[in-house]
Design an enzyme around this catalytic site. Structure first.
Site, short mmCIF file in Angstrom:
data_model
loop_
_atom_site.label_atom_id
_atom_site.label_comp_id
_atom_site.label_asym_id
_atom_site.label_seq_id
_atom_site.Cartn_x
_atom_site.Cartn_y
_atom_site.Cartn_z
N ASP A 1 8.30 -0.79 -0.94
CA ASP A 1 7.66 -2.00 0.18
C ASP A 1 8.91 -3.20 0.16
O ASP A 1 8.99 -3.79 -1.08
CB ASP A 1 6.46 -2.44 0.12
CG ASP A 1 5.48 -1.38 0.30
OD1 ASP A 1 6.01 -0.30 0.61
OD2 ASP A 1 4.25 -1.40 0.34
N ASP B 1 -3.49 4.24 9.06
CA ASP B 1 -4.02 3.57 7.80
C ASP B 1 -5.44 2.99 8.05
O ASP B 1 -5.63 2.39 9.23
CB ASP B 1 -3.11 2.52 7.40
CG ASP B 1 -1.81 2.81 7.17
OD1 ASP B 1 -1.81 4.02 6.57
OD2 ASP B 1 -0.74 2.34 7.37
#
Length: 243
Positions: free
Chosen positions: A10, A131
């Protein structure tokens, strides 16, 4: 069904970071060396990796094209996303070497548009990221915009819609587990496998050890994303790949 281990990076402001439960105010920084880390994944035996543009996930406008191109040039297949808002974004990422583009917020807000892209590019080129966070009533809701805003759709409804449209790759993160090293929510993935058995589900959020990797595979999922456990040395990538 094959099983794929996706070591993940990330990126925020050029640095390798992790957020706790998607909270941008709770960030841990691990360095400013994403390309060497990606090369280390390849040297260890990985064939795929997962790359997230956290700046774009919240504000739009994918910023990692030069890094993506450099990683793809190593031979790694890259699944990447963050801030995908228009078809031109997909074209740009594919031109930069993405093997699959991950679409999250827009997949929740504009499912008809994303289904058009799915048909245009084919099911091997797009991963939909749903998500999710469970609300007080037990419903699996779908936060968007870097998990900072909650949309109206629910997980089961949207997962079925995409499955019916021909989606193949579904990434699902239990936001409450993300970055917590508490183990993935295998009950959630069992429910997903019941709702949409035709989809290849990728497990993400909370993976901490080889037992979690083995559990994801035993549950019939198609892959697992490894983030914080790898960055902190709690999980050995070579062993995970062998698992």
């Amino acid at each position: 069904m094959s099983f794929t281990v996706y070591p993940a990076l990330d990126i925020r402001q050029g640095r390798v970071v992790r957020l706790l439960q998607g909270d941008y105010a709770r960030q841990t920084t691990y360095g400013d060396d994403p390309l060497p880390r990606a090369k280390a994944f390849l040297d260890t035996g990985a064939r795929w990796m997962h790359l997230v543009d956290l700046d774009a996930a919240r504000a739009g406008g994918y910023t990692l094209a030069p890094l993506l191109r450099a990683i793809a040039d190593t031979g790694l297949q890259v699944q990447t996303g963050g801030g995908i808002r228009a078809r031109e974004d997909l074209d740009r990422l594919f031109d930069a070497g993405a093997a699959r583009v991950v679409i999250g917020s827009l997949a929740v807000r504009e499912s008809a548009q994303v289904i058009e892209w799915l048909h245009a590019f084919g099911p091997e080129r797009i991963t939909v990221a749903l998500d999710t966070r469970q609300d007080a009533q037990g419903r699996w809701r779908l936060p968007v915009a870097g998990w900072t805003d909650t949309a109206g759709e629910e997980l089961d409804v949207l997962a079925r819609r995409y499955a019916d449209a021909g989606l193949r790759h579904l990434l699902c993160t239990d936001i409450a587990r993300d970055g917590m090293l508490s183990g993935p929510n295998m009950d959630l993935y069992a429910q997903l496998r019941e709702w949409v058995p035709q989809l290849q589900v990728q497990v993400s959020g909370g993976v901490r050890d080889l037992d979690d990797v083995a559990a994801a595979r035993a549950a019939g999922c198609a892959g697992v994303v490894l983030g914080k456990a790898l960055l902190e040395g709690r999980l050995d990538l070579r062993e995970a790949l062998a698992c």
